[in-house]
Design a protein around this motif. Structure first.
Motif, PDB file in Angstrom:
ATOM      1  N   ASP A  60       0.864  -1.189   0.000  1.00  0.00           N
ATOM      2  CA  ASP A  60       0.000   0.000   0.000  1.00  0.00           C
ATOM      3  C   ASP A  60       0.894   1.231   0.000  1.00  0.00           C
ATOM      4  OD1 ASP A  60      -2.438   1.375  -0.007  1.00  0.00           O
ATOM      5  OD2 ASP A  60      -2.456   1.567   2.178  1.00  0.00           O
ATOM      6  N   HIS A 113      -5.207  -3.360  -2.131  1.00  0.00           N
ATOM      7  CA  HIS A 113      -6.631  -3.069  -2.287  1.00  0.00           C
ATOM      8  C   HIS A 113      -6.771  -1.763  -3.063  1.00  0.00           C
ATOM      9  CE1 HIS A 113     -10.855  -3.736  -1.263  1.00  0.00           C
ATOM     10  NE2 HIS A 113     -10.950  -2.412  -1.235  1.00  0.00           N
ATOM     11  N   ASP A 114      -7.152  -1.868  -4.338  1.00  0.00           N
ATOM     12  CA  ASP A 114      -7.326  -0.737  -5.252  1.00  0.00           C
ATOM     13  C   ASP A 114      -5.973  -0.122  -5.618  1.00  0.00           C
ATOM     14  OD1 ASP A 114      -8.299   1.219  -6.891  1.00  0.00           O
ATOM     15  OD2 ASP A 114      -9.355   2.334  -5.329  1.00  0.00           O
ATOM     16  N   ASP A 135      -5.128  -7.586  -6.761  1.00  0.00           N
ATOM     17  CA  ASP A 135      -5.949  -6.512  -6.203  1.00  0.00           C
ATOM     18  C   ASP A 135      -7.155  -7.137  -5.505  1.00  0.00           C
ATOM     19  OD1 ASP A 135      -7.806  -4.340  -5.875  1.00  0.00           O
ATOM     20  OD2 ASP A 135      -6.623  -3.203  -7.335  1.00  0.00           O
ATOM     21  N   THR A 136      -7.220  -7.003  -4.177  1.00  0.00           N
ATOM     22  CA  THR A 136      -8.289  -7.639  -3.412  1.00  0.00           C
ATOM     23  C   THR A 136      -9.655  -7.016  -3.701  1.00  0.00           C
ATOM     24  OG1 THR A 136      -7.792  -6.194  -1.508  1.00  0.00           O
ATOM     25  CG2 THR A 136      -6.766  -8.373  -1.548  1.00  0.00           C
ATOM     26  N   GLN A 137      -9.675  -5.775  -4.154  1.00  0.00           N
ATOM     27  CA  GLN A 137     -10.943  -5.155  -4.525  1.00  0.00           C
ATOM     28  C   GLN A 137     -11.523  -5.824  -5.773  1.00  0.00           C
ATOM     29  OE1 GLN A 137     -11.247  -0.975  -6.162  1.00  0.00           O
ATOM     30  NE2 GLN A 137     -12.149  -0.602  -4.154  1.00  0.00           N
ATOM     31  N   TYR A 140     -12.551  -9.509  -4.903  1.00  0.00           N
ATOM     32  CA  TYR A 140     -13.824  -9.584  -4.179  1.00  0.00           C
ATOM     33  C   TYR A 140     -14.989  -9.596  -5.161  1.00  0.00           C
ATOM     34  CZ  TYR A 140     -17.442  -8.545  -0.693  1.00  0.00           C
ATOM     35  OH  TYR A 140     -18.554  -8.604   0.103  1.00  0.00           O
ATOM     36  N   TYR A 156     -17.623  -1.141  -6.136  1.00  0.00           N
ATOM     37  CA  TYR A 156     -16.504  -1.856  -5.528  1.00  0.00           C
ATOM     38  C   TYR A 156     -16.524  -1.708  -4.015  1.00  0.00           C
ATOM     39  CZ  TYR A 156     -14.456  -2.615 -10.092  1.00  0.00           C
ATOM     40  OH  TYR A 156     -14.231  -3.036 -11.372  1.00  0.00           O
ATOM     41  N   PHE A 159     -11.945  -0.971   1.510  1.00  0.00           N
ATOM     42  CA  PHE A 159     -11.081  -1.807   2.338  1.00  0.00           C
ATOM     43  C   PHE A 159     -11.718  -2.042   3.704  1.00  0.00           C
ATOM     44  CE2 PHE A 159      -7.102  -2.326   4.974  1.00  0.00           C
ATOM     45  CZ  PHE A 159      -6.839  -3.611   4.533  1.00  0.00           C
ATOM     46  N   LEU A 162     -14.320  -4.636   3.208  1.00  0.00           N
ATOM     47  CA  LEU A 162     -13.724  -5.967   3.031  1.00  0.00           C
ATOM     48  C   LEU A 162     -13.323  -6.556   4.381  1.00  0.00           C
ATOM     49  CD1 LEU A 162     -12.552  -8.238   1.264  1.00  0.00           C
ATOM     50  CD2 LEU A 162     -10.457  -6.877   1.066  1.00  0.00           C
ATOM     51  N   LEU A 210      -3.522  -8.150   4.670  1.00  0.00           N
ATOM     52  CA  LEU A 210      -3.616  -8.450   3.244  1.00  0.00           C
ATOM     53  C   LEU A 210      -3.179  -9.870   2.888  1.00  0.00           C
ATOM     54  CD1 LEU A 210      -2.496  -5.070   1.623  1.00  0.00           C
ATOM     55  CD2 LEU A 210      -4.778  -6.100   1.591  1.00  0.00           C
TER      56      LEU A 210
END
Length: 329
Positions: A60, A113-114, A135-137, A140, A156, A159, A162, A210
């Motif tokens: 990040d 994330h993003d 990318d976790t976004q 998801y 979307y 975080f 999430l 993460l």
């Protein structure tokens, strides 16, 4: 992998679900948080990527108006045994550029994330082309679609949202709103040194979950979703990094894997379309005599990214039209 420099800050990193027990057990030994001002404080395996030791790291960035024109102040990296806060203010350009091989490497997976604004800041401020992100976004949304739950193309998860989802972490993150309030009051929040306890904790909290989420999500994604994840991640890294060479110096988008190319069942190619609008001429595209943003979304299932004041003058809007194959047949 821990730094040889002492760390006065510590935090808990969720244990892998494969280890048994409660992954959020705070009785487990905390890991150190290293504030990095020189590249020598970072793990060698990270600085010198190798196919013999592929890494997965949480990633990040924090800064002032994080984009091409803003200031990247901190880059966070999480490993299973330590968190590194790479201080771009104290370490300067030389420190961030020492991370360039890892950030551009196919051998280091960056879990984020993003990724869009982080990638933009790295590209325009340091010449780094962020590559090989998970990318976790994006993941998801793909899992939601894969499991039959529909979402709007640009709907979307945040975080905070999430982390609150019980399928992943199921925890609240009130400190995030505390930092957002401080940023609204003082946009220079991330520039102050030495880093306060709140700054260290907030920066570490943005990456310490993460790797746990990564393993949870990778266990859910099917082969087709994994390919979409790779393609979307590559496109999102490029999203706001518009240059005159039309991305010629960026890694190519991952091709469709052979095992997904079956007669009548192949996923559609992804198409990245960039809408260039001269300054002051947006009315030709949207507005009283143009198509509305909603119409554009409905007509081509587009995801609309607004550059606004952050974007370059001659690229005030970008549209990413994702021509999606179905996740479920």
């Amino acid at each position: 992998m821990a730094s040889s420099h002492p760390a006065s800050h510590r935090t808990h990193v969720p244990l892998s679900s494969e280890s048994g027990g409660n992954p959020f057990d705070n009785d487990a030994p905390p890991v150190p948080i290293h504030i990095v001002t020189d590249a020598s404080q970072l793990p060698r395996e990270f600085l010198n990527p190798s196919p013999k030791r592929q890494l997965v790291v949480g990633f990040d960035c924090e800064g002032i108006d994080l984009c091409r024109h803003g200031t990247l102040c901190i880059m966070q990296l999480s490993f299973p045994d330590a968190i590194y806060l790479v201080d771009a203010i104290e370490g300067g350009e030389m420190l961030i550029k020492a991370c360039k091989p890892a950030l551009e490497s196919s051998y280091v997976t960056k879990v984020i994330h993003d990724c869009k604004r982080d990638s933009e800041a790295l590209y325009f401020q340091f010449g780094i082309k962020l590559h090989n992100v998970m990318d976790t976004q994006i993941a998801y949304s793909l899992i939601e679609e894969q499991e039959g739950r529909t979402r709007l193309p640009d709907d979307y998860i945040s975080f905070v949202g999430l982390l609150a989802d019980p399928r992943y972490c199921g925890i609240s993150y009130p400190e995030k709103e505390e930092v957002r309030l401080l940023l609204r009051q003082d946009p220079n929040f991330w520039t102050y040194r030495p880093l306060s306890e709140l700054m260290v904790r907030a920066a570490a909290d943005d990456v310490r979950f993460l790797l746990y989420i990564y393993h949870m999500m990778m266990g859910k994604l099917n082969q087709r979703s994994l390919w979409y994840l790779a393609v979307h991640g590559a496109l999102y890294c490029q999203c706001f990094c518009v240059s005159d060479n039309n991305y010629a110096d960026w890694p190519s988008v991952p091709p469709i894997p052979d095992n997904l190319i079956t007669e009548g069942n192949a996923p559609e190619e992804e198409v990245l379309s960039i809408l260039d609008v001269p300054q002051g001429k947006m009315g030709r595209v949207i507005g009283r005599k143009g198509a509305s943003i909603l119409s554009i979304k409905e007509s081509c299932n587009a995801e609309i990214f607004l550059g606004g004041a952050k974007g370059p003058p001659d690229k005030v809007r970008k549209a990413e039209a994702m021509l999606r194959g179905r996740m479920m047949d």
